[in-house]
Design an enzyme around this catalytic site. Structure first.
Site, PDB file in Angstrom:
ATOM      1  CG  HIS A 150      -6.928   8.923   0.343  1.00 28.95           C
ATOM      2  ND1 HIS A 150      -7.154   7.639   0.225  1.00 28.95           N
ATOM      3  CD2 HIS A 150      -7.337   9.809  -0.890  1.00 28.95           C
ATOM      4  CE1 HIS A 150      -7.068   7.651  -1.357  1.00 28.95           C
ATOM      5  NE2 HIS A 150      -7.345   9.271  -1.505  1.00 28.95           N
ATOM      6  CB  THR A 184      -6.789   6.037  -7.808  1.00 26.31           C
ATOM      7  OG1 THR A 184      -5.980   6.972  -7.133  1.00 26.31           O
ATOM      8  CG2 THR A 184      -7.401   6.224  -9.025  1.00 26.31           C
ATOM      9  N   GLY A 223     -13.553   6.734  -8.535  1.00 26.65           N
ATOM     10  CA  GLY A 223     -12.324   7.703  -8.408  1.00 26.65           C
ATOM     11  C   GLY A 223     -11.663   6.977  -7.800  1.00 26.65           C
ATOM     12  CB  CYS A 243      -0.865  -0.215   1.455  1.00 25.96           C
ATOM     13  SG  CYS A 243      -1.827   1.553   1.410  1.00 25.96           S
ATOM     14  CG  HIS A 301      -9.471  13.856  -2.214  1.00 24.32           C
ATOM     15  ND1 HIS A 301      -8.450  14.637  -3.389  1.00 24.32           N
ATOM     16  CD2 HIS A 301      -9.462  12.625  -2.387  1.00 24.32           C
ATOM     17  CE1 HIS A 301      -7.858  13.031  -3.597  1.00 24.32           C
ATOM     18  NE2 HIS A 301      -8.735  11.480  -2.841  1.00 24.32           N
ATOM     19  CG  ASP A 344      -2.802  14.930  -4.516  1.00 18.15           C
ATOM     20  OD1 ASP A 344      -3.897  14.166  -4.115  1.00 18.15           O
ATOM     21  OD2 ASP A 344      -2.320  14.746  -5.723  1.00 18.15           O
ATOM     22  CG  HIS A 369      -3.851   3.515   3.176  1.00 17.89           C
ATOM     23  ND1 HIS A 369      -2.989   2.944   4.141  1.00 17.89           N
ATOM     24  CD2 HIS A 369      -4.875   4.651   4.867  1.00 17.89           C
ATOM     25  CE1 HIS A 369      -3.399   3.484   5.326  1.00 17.89           C
ATOM     26  NE2 HIS A 369      -3.989   4.964   5.570  1.00 17.89           N
TER      27      HIS A 369
HETATM   28  P1  5GP Z   1      -8.203   8.842  -5.055  1.00 16.22           P
HETATM   29  O1  5GP Z   1      -8.006   9.299  -6.427  1.00 16.22           O
HETATM   30  O2  5GP Z   1      -7.979   7.096  -4.753  1.00 16.22           O
HETATM   31  O3  5GP Z   1      -9.251   9.579  -4.143  1.00 16.22           O
HETATM   32  O4  5GP Z   1      -6.475  10.238  -4.888  1.00 16.22           O
HETATM   33  C1  5GP Z   1      -5.757   9.582  -4.425  1.00 16.22           C
HETATM   34  C2  5GP Z   1      -4.900  10.460  -4.526  1.00 16.22           C
HETATM   35  O5  5GP Z   1      -3.395  10.132  -4.296  1.00 16.22           O
HETATM   36  C3  5GP Z   1      -4.184  11.492  -6.519  1.00 16.22           C
HETATM   37  O6  5GP Z   1      -4.838  12.441  -6.188  1.00 16.22           O
HETATM   38  C4  5GP Z   1      -2.901  10.914  -6.090  1.00 16.22           C
HETATM   39  O7  5GP Z   1      -2.657  12.060  -6.720  1.00 16.22           O
HETATM   40  C5  5GP Z   1      -2.451  10.981  -4.765  1.00 16.22           C
HETATM   41  N1  5GP Z   1      -1.370  10.353  -5.006  1.00 16.22           N
HETATM   42  C6  5GP Z   1      -1.296   9.625  -5.614  1.00 16.22           C
HETATM   43  N2  5GP Z   1       0.032   9.142  -5.205  1.00 16.22           N
HETATM   44  C7  5GP Z   1       0.803   9.454  -4.576  1.00 16.22           C
HETATM   45  C8  5GP Z   1       1.886   9.256  -4.026  1.00 16.22           C
HETATM   46  O8  5GP Z   1       2.901   9.445  -3.516  1.00 16.22           O
HETATM   47  N3  5GP Z   1       1.791  10.875  -3.596  1.00 16.22           N
HETATM   48  C9  5GP Z   1       1.699  11.789  -2.718  1.00 16.22           C
HETATM   49  N4  5GP Z   1       1.893  12.715  -2.266  1.00 16.22           N
HETATM   50  N5  5GP Z   1       0.028  11.836  -3.574  1.00 16.22           N
HETATM   51  C10 5GP Z   1      -0.231  10.764  -4.288  1.00 16.22           C
HETATM   52 ZN    ZN Z   2      -2.650   1.314   3.221  1.00 16.48          ZN
END
Ligand code: 5GP
Ligand code: ZN
Length: 111
Positions: free
Chosen positions: A98, A93, A91, A4, A100, A30, A96
């Site tokens: 999180h 990706t 959406g 992860c 925003h 981010d 784990h």
């Molecule tokens: P999701 O689409 O899962 O809600 O958001 C995942 C977020 O994690 C995305 O906005 C993406 O830009 C961010 N993200 C993915 N990998 C990394 C990383 O290695 N470091 C940071 N700081 N953000 C990441």
């Molecule tokens: Zn995790």
């Protein structure tokens, strides 16, 4: 979880631009910001999404929401969106949980 990416950030195995940390959570910028302020708030314990967290640990959920509010107060002008993408079709990706924290303006700016 060993594969992860956010567990690796929590463990310091992958670098991040951290803005806040406490016993249960971290917050960092981010990597691909969609607004002038785009911070991810992440519980240290692995839960796959916000429902998994809320249904399984009300204590960490409450602590986490306090943490989000503190980070938002510190990093935004108080006008922000808190977004939890939940499920790939919505959406998500990184699996784990999180939040925003998205804002047009950092602290001290006019909304
Ligand atoms: P999701 O689409 O899962 O809600 O958001 C995942 C977020 O994690 C995305 O906005 C993406 O830009 C961010 N993200 C993915 N990998 C990394 C990383 O290695 N470091 C940071 N700081 N953000 C990441
Ligand atoms: Zn995790």
């Amino acid at each position: 979880m060993s594969d992860c990416i956010f567990c690796k950030i929590v463990a310091g195995e992958i670098p991040s631009t951290k803005v806040a940390e406490n016993e249960h959570a971290i917050a960092f910028h981010d990597i691909n910001p969609e607004q002038p302020v785009h911070i991810l708030a992440v519980p240290k314990q692995h839960f796959s999404n916000v429902s998994d967290l809320a249904l399984n640990d009300s204590g960490i959920t409450a602590e986490f929401m306090r943490f989000v509010a503190e980070v938002a107060a510190e990093q935004t002008n108080g006008h922000y969106r808190l977004q939890f993408n939940t499920g790939a079709a919505a959406g998500q990706t990184v699996f784990h949980v999180h939040g925003h924290i998205l804002s047009q303006s950092s602290k001290g700016s006019i909304a």
